[in-house]
Each structure stands twice: as C-alpha cells, then as structure tokens.
Design an enzyme around this catalytic site. Structure first.
Site, PDB file in Angstrom:
ATOM      1  N   HIS A 127      29.574   1.445  26.273  1.00  0.00           N
ATOM      2  CA  HIS A 127      28.160   1.814  26.339  1.00  0.00           C
ATOM      3  C   HIS A 127      27.576   1.304  27.637  1.00  0.00           C
ATOM      4  O   HIS A 127      27.949   0.219  28.100  1.00  0.00           O
ATOM      5  CB  HIS A 127      27.395   1.205  25.151  1.00  0.00           C
ATOM      6  CG  HIS A 127      26.093   1.879  24.905  1.00  0.00           C
ATOM      7  ND1 HIS A 127      24.946   1.526  25.578  1.00  0.00           N
ATOM      8  CD2 HIS A 127      25.769   2.895  24.087  1.00  0.00           C
ATOM      9  CE1 HIS A 127      23.966   2.300  25.164  1.00  0.00           C
ATOM     10  NE2 HIS A 127      24.425   3.146  24.263  1.00  0.00           N
ATOM     11  N   ASP A 169      28.785   6.021  17.620  1.00  0.00           N
ATOM     12  CA  ASP A 169      29.527   7.243  17.277  1.00  0.00           C
ATOM     13  C   ASP A 169      30.899   6.976  16.679  1.00  0.00           C
ATOM     14  O   ASP A 169      31.550   7.887  16.188  1.00  0.00           O
ATOM     15  CB  ASP A 169      29.702   8.115  18.536  1.00  0.00           C
ATOM     16  CG  ASP A 169      28.369   8.628  19.039  1.00  0.00           C
ATOM     17  OD1 ASP A 169      27.570   9.058  18.199  1.00  0.00           O
ATOM     18  OD2 ASP A 169      28.121   8.580  20.246  1.00  0.00           O
TER      19      ASP A 169
HETATM   20  N1  CMC Z   1      37.701   4.335  27.163  1.00  0.00           N
HETATM   21  C1  CMC Z   1      38.399   3.837  28.221  1.00  0.00           C
HETATM   22  N2  CMC Z   1      37.822   3.265  29.298  1.00  0.00           N
HETATM   23  C2  CMC Z   1      36.477   3.194  29.319  1.00  0.00           C
HETATM   24  C3  CMC Z   1      35.691   3.686  28.251  1.00  0.00           C
HETATM   25  C4  CMC Z   1      36.354   4.268  27.151  1.00  0.00           C
HETATM   26  N3  CMC Z   1      35.644   4.762  26.111  1.00  0.00           N
HETATM   27  N4  CMC Z   1      34.379   3.503  28.533  1.00  0.00           N
HETATM   28  C5  CMC Z   1      34.341   2.913  29.729  1.00  0.00           C
HETATM   29  N5  CMC Z   1      35.594   2.704  30.203  1.00  0.00           N
HETATM   30  C6  CMC Z   1      35.971   2.027  31.445  1.00  0.00           C
HETATM   31  C7  CMC Z   1      35.622   2.882  32.662  1.00  0.00           C
HETATM   32  O1  CMC Z   1      36.685   3.746  32.994  1.00  0.00           O
HETATM   33  C8  CMC Z   1      35.380   1.816  33.706  1.00  0.00           C
HETATM   34  O2  CMC Z   1      36.628   1.303  34.104  1.00  0.00           O
HETATM   35  P1  CMC Z   1      36.850   0.717  35.616  1.00  0.00           P
HETATM   36  O3  CMC Z   1      35.913  -0.450  35.725  1.00  0.00           O
HETATM   37  O4  CMC Z   1      38.286   0.348  35.671  1.00  0.00           O
HETATM   38  O5  CMC Z   1      36.483   1.857  36.538  1.00  0.00           O
HETATM   39  C9  CMC Z   1      34.698   0.691  32.903  1.00  0.00           C
HETATM   40  O6  CMC Z   1      35.161   0.862  31.565  1.00  0.00           O
HETATM   41  C10 CMC Z   1      33.177   0.746  32.928  1.00  0.00           C
HETATM   42  O7  CMC Z   1      32.771   1.994  32.386  1.00  0.00           O
HETATM   43  P2  CMC Z   1      31.736   3.010  33.035  1.00  0.00           P
HETATM   44  O8  CMC Z   1      32.337   4.388  33.026  1.00  0.00           O
HETATM   45  O9  CMC Z   1      31.251   2.471  34.327  1.00  0.00           O
HETATM   46  O10 CMC Z   1      30.584   2.941  31.989  1.00  0.00           O
HETATM   47  P3  CMC Z   1      29.329   3.869  31.951  1.00  0.00           P
HETATM   48  O11 CMC Z   1      28.197   2.959  31.623  1.00  0.00           O
HETATM   49  O12 CMC Z   1      29.184   4.701  33.174  1.00  0.00           O
HETATM   50  O13 CMC Z   1      29.632   4.854  30.743  1.00  0.00           O
HETATM   51  C11 CMC Z   1      29.932   5.622  28.533  1.00  0.00           C
HETATM   52  C12 CMC Z   1      29.242   4.583  29.425  1.00  0.00           C
HETATM   53  C13 CMC Z   1      29.364   5.483  27.122  1.00  0.00           C
HETATM   54  C14 CMC Z   1      29.619   7.030  29.047  1.00  0.00           C
HETATM   55  C15 CMC Z   1      31.453   5.354  28.540  1.00  0.00           C
HETATM   56  O14 CMC Z   1      31.721   4.072  28.010  1.00  0.00           O
HETATM   57  C16 CMC Z   1      32.229   6.421  27.778  1.00  0.00           C
HETATM   58  O15 CMC Z   1      32.550   7.458  28.335  1.00  0.00           O
HETATM   59  N6  CMC Z   1      32.518   6.175  26.448  1.00  0.00           N
HETATM   60  C17 CMC Z   1      33.175   7.195  25.648  1.00  0.00           C
HETATM   61  C18 CMC Z   1      32.153   8.232  25.195  1.00  0.00           C
HETATM   62  C19 CMC Z   1      31.210   7.699  24.148  1.00  0.00           C
HETATM   63  O16 CMC Z   1      31.633   7.073  23.180  1.00  0.00           O
HETATM   64  N7  CMC Z   1      29.905   8.005  24.311  1.00  0.00           N
HETATM   65  C20 CMC Z   1      28.877   7.618  23.347  1.00  0.00           C
HETATM   66  C21 CMC Z   1      27.938   6.586  23.899  1.00  0.00           C
HETATM   67  S1  CMC Z   1      26.919   5.836  22.627  1.00  0.00           S
HETATM   68  C22 CMC Z   1      25.894   7.055  22.017  1.00  0.00           C
HETATM   69  C23 CMC Z   1      25.104   7.784  23.039  1.00  0.00           C
HETATM   70  O17 CMC Z   1      24.520   7.202  23.952  1.00  0.00           O
HETATM   71  O18 CMC Z   1      25.041   8.996  22.930  1.00  0.00           O
END
Ligand code: CMC
Length: 432
Positions: free
Chosen positions: A306, A363
């Site tokens: 998140h 989720d």
């Molecule tokens: N699985 C594997 N790696 C992950 C995941 C995941 N679910 N989420 C984040 N990471 C990694 C990401 O690749 C990055 O790695 P590195 O530092 O090596 O580059 C690190 O963790 C930081 O993540 P980020 O992409 O910078 O995080 P963000 O704040 O941009 O994205 C997120 C947040 C929710 C979009 C992301 O965690 C994600 O795609 N999660 C899966 C989808 C999901 O469950 N979404 C629902 C969110 S909660 C309800 C809502 O808001 O709708």
C-alpha cells in the site's frame, strides 16, 4: 511567528510556511514557491504531495491507524452500520436517531431508477463489465435530474447525495442482472440499504432471496470498511473533477473509472484470479511468491502493499476475522482461503516483503467473503465502488463548501523536444 522552512536555491533563501494538521502532520506549503522563485516541485506519483487539507479521514500508515472523522475504524466496524458511517463521513458527525431516520427515508425515496433507464441497460452487450455499466449509468442518471446541472447548491445537496448513494446500488444490481440475462428485480422500501441490494441481486420474480443476517452484516461491513480512505487515486480523481465544478454524478462516474484499475479497486478481483490460478496450478503459493519478487515476471502479490500503510492495513485485520466467521457460519470450506493464509504467512516471513513493508491490504481477504456470499467476481470492484461512494460524496462536499478552492491544475517538467518546425508530408521520414 509560526514555523517556517528555508529553501536555498542558487544562493537565495526562500521562507516556506509550515502547515500543521490536527494529528501533528507537518507539511511545507510550497504554493507560492514558483511565483517567488520560478521553481516548481516534482513528485512523481504524488507520494510526497499533500493535494489538499481535509477533515474527513485520518490515516497513520506507519502505525496502521484509520479513522473516519476521528472515530477509529475498529469501533465503527464493531458498532456502526454502513449507512450510519456514510452519514458520519458526509456530514461530519454521527447522526441522531431523527437524522438517521431522515437519511434512511431519503435513501428509500430515491431507490428507484427512472423507468426509461432500462433502455440504457439494454444497449450493453451481454458480457459488458459491470464497472463500465456502473460508470456510464451514473452519468446517464444525472440526465434525469436536471437540477444537478445547476451546480452545487447546499440547499439540495442532501437530496442529490442521497439520490446518488441510493441509486448506485440499484444500478449495480441491475447491471449484474443484465449481464447474466436475468430479469430485473425492483427495490423494496421495507428493506434497509444492504438487504435491499442483496434482494435486487439475488431474488427472483417468483421467490424472494433468503436474507441471512450474517450475510447482510458481512456485506454491510465490507461497504463500511471501504467507505473512505483519504486521498487515494479515485477520491483524488473525484476531487480533481469537482474542482472544475462538475456535478456530483459526473464526479462519481469518474471515480468509478479510476477505481476500476487492478492497482486500485480492481485488486479485489485480481486477488481471487491469482488465488484461483495458484489453486489450478497445484502450487502451494511458494512459486507465486518467488515470481512476485522477480520484477521481470510481471507479477505482483495482489492484495499486498500500500502506498500509505507500511504496517498491517487495519481494514485487512477486520476483514480477515470476518472471513473466518462467515465461512464457518455458511459451512463453506474454500480452498482459496487456505492458499491466501499460506501466502500471507510466507510473505510476512520473507525478507523481500518484510524489508519493503508489504502487508495484506483491504483487498486480500474481501474477495473470499464476497465469493462466499455468492457475488460473482466481476462484481467485486462494483461492491468497492458502492462502499466508496460516501467518501467520494464527502470529498465532493468538502471541496464545494470551501469557497477558496481553485481548479486542480498540477504543473509538469517538460522533457519533450525543444522547438522544431512543421515539415510538409512529402519531406517526412519515419519518426522524423
Ligand atoms: N508484490 C510484489 N512487490 C511489490 C508489491 C506487491 N504487491 N507491492 C509493492 N511491491 C514492491 C515494488 O515493486 C517496489 O519494489 P522495489 O523497491 O524493489 O522497486 C516496492 O515494493 C515499493 O512499492 P511501490 O510500487 O513503490 O509502491 P506504490 O506505493 O507505488 O504502490 C500499490 C502501491 C498498492 C499500487 C502496490 O503495492 C501494488 O501494486 N500492490 C498490488 C495491488 C494491490 O493490492 N492494490 C490494492 C491497494 S489497497 C486498495 C486500494 O487502494 O484500492
């Protein structure tokens, strides 16, 4: 004098006011920076940008805290209902019994759709995604209420907002019935909000759906837990549209589109698809975890991570408990729940997820509850949208009530070609 930050650029020092929130959040106010220095700030994905001041929802992502208008989500989950919490979010206080009664009456009075809207539903192909139908039909519904076009008027906001909150559930249920070739079931005024939705989804013209209190409570809780979450992607979209003074229904339709994506509300559908795939492939989850850690695989552990929570999402804790409860009371043994628990256990002990502070989000378990209730997978994000509606309405109202709100218009750092000249078509080469 209040606290100031100093920013030095090219030997010149700029004083920037510090804004302090009621929960001691500190922000550097850079709104005059460009005017004074010619510089803008750059924050890709807005992860360090406060886009507004808001009094609706508070999150402390490090501590795993979520409060609606100051009230912890755990208390609301235990003691409140979706509709009472919706009132709290929109109007800023818990309703008295009279206020709650009036709000419920308004929802009942507005539960029907104009009969002509049935023709709009007919126009969608049989397998249309219900999120597309929901967004289009919310916009279409605005055409039947011309006073909406007169813009925001505090005097009729109560009716307009109740209209949206009530009709969105009717639209959602009709979209489901339509996409499954089932006859439309009209709402019944005797039912409360969530019961009425389940009735419209699952009753048949010849037989009423058996409304089990534990099912109604589980779905009501899902709605309540999704009701607001400060400046997430869809709520920011709603605020962005509202800042142009578009009407409430147009803003909500835009919110639905933003919510649809798999990184946002669409994640609840993506989680079940992921769990089904793991189950189909006979994996115990370990292969998937390895793939999710490998950036080249294009996979992520859906329902994990998140932007704001760097701790267990408090909503996920409540949903996980509810998940165990409802499956037990409905005597359902869902292998996907076992896979989800194994995945969670493995991820919480894996250095990749631990170092990045990736925990289950809202989720991760909600889809398993929805499956148990009989809600089809393509409706999961629609359920999220119904739940999020009070938050969108509250944010719309906040922006409209704030006399000084300006149109949202971020800047950019341009990195495209510098000036070049138009070439006649006969002189162009590919990519020139
Ligand atoms: N699985 C594997 N790696 C992950 C995941 C995941 N679910 N989420 C984040 N990471 C990694 C990401 O690749 C990055 O790695 P590195 O530092 O090596 O580059 C690190 O963790 C930081 O993540 P980020 O992409 O910078 O995080 P963000 O704040 O941009 O994205 C997120 C947040 C929710 C979009 C992301 O965690 C994600 O795609 N999660 C899966 C989808 C999901 O469950 N979404 C629902 C969110 S909660 C309800 C809502 O808001 O709708």
């Amino acid at each position: 004098m209040s606290e100031q930050a100093k920013l030095e650029i090219g030997g010149k020092v700029y004083q920037l006011p510090i804004v302090v929130g009621t929960e001691d959040e500190h922000a550097v106010d850079i709104s005059k920076l460009r005017q004074e220095s010619g510089y803008i700030t750059l924050d890709d994905g807005y992860s360090n940008t406060g886009s507004c001041s808001s009094a609706i929802t508070f999150i402390d992502g490090e501590k795993g805290i979520l409060r609606y208008r100051g009230i912890p989500i755990e208390e609301l989950a235990e003691k409140s209902t979706f509709i009472e919490s919706a009132y709290l979010l929109i109007y800023g206080h818990l309703p008295t019994s009279l206020e709650l009664r009036r709000f419920s009456d308004l929802l009942t009075q507005n539960e029907m759709l104009h009969e002509d809207m049935k023709f709009h539903f007919e126009g969608f192909p049989p397998n249309a995604h219900p999120m597309a139908i929901l967004s289009s039909m919310i916009n279409a519904a605005s055409c039947f209420h011309p006073r909406l076009m007169e813009g925001y008027q505090p005097g009729n906001f109560e009716v307009q907002s109740a209209r949206l909150l009530s009709k969105v559930r009717t639209i959602a249920a009709f979209a489901y019935r339509k996409s499954h070739g089932l006859p439309i079931i009209y709402p019944k005024p005797i039912y409360k909000y969530t019961s009425n939705f389940l009735h419209m989804m699952f009753s048949e013209p010849y037989e009423d759906y058996n409304l089990k209190p534990e099912v109604v409570r589980a779905l009501d809780l899902i709605f309540l837990l999704h009701a607001d979450h400060e400046q997430n992607c869809s709520t920011s979209t709603v605020r962005m549209i509202a800042s142009s003074r578009a009407n409430l229904f147009a803003c909500a339709a835009g919110g639905v589109c933003a919510l649809w994506g798999p990184l946002h509300g669409g994640a609840n559908q993506a989680v079940i698809e992921m769990l089904e795939q793991i189950h189909r492939e006979g994996d115990d989850g370990s292969k998937f975890i390895e793939a999710a850690k490998d950036k080249k695989s294009g996979r992520k552990l859906m329902g994990f991570g998140h932007r704001v929570y760097k701790n267990y999402d408090p909503r996920a804790k409540i949903i996980k408990q509810q998940c165990d409860k409802i499956l037990e009371s409905l005597h359902i043994n869902d292998p996907l729940l076992d896979i989800a628990k194994k995945l969670e256990e493995a991820a919480l002990h894996d250095s990749y997820f631990v170092e990045r502070k990736l925990y289950p989000n809202v989720d991760f378990y909600s889809g398993i509850i929805m499956r148990a209730i009989g809600i089809p997978i393509e409706m999961f994000t629609v359920i999220f949208a119904i739940g999020r509606m009070p938050g969108w309405i509250a944010n719309y109202k906040e922006i409209m009530d704030e006399a000084t709100t300006r149109i949202y218009r971020p800047r950019q750092v341009y990195v495209g070609p510098t000036e070049r000249h138009y070439l006649p078509i006969e002189k162009r080469t590919k990519n020139a």
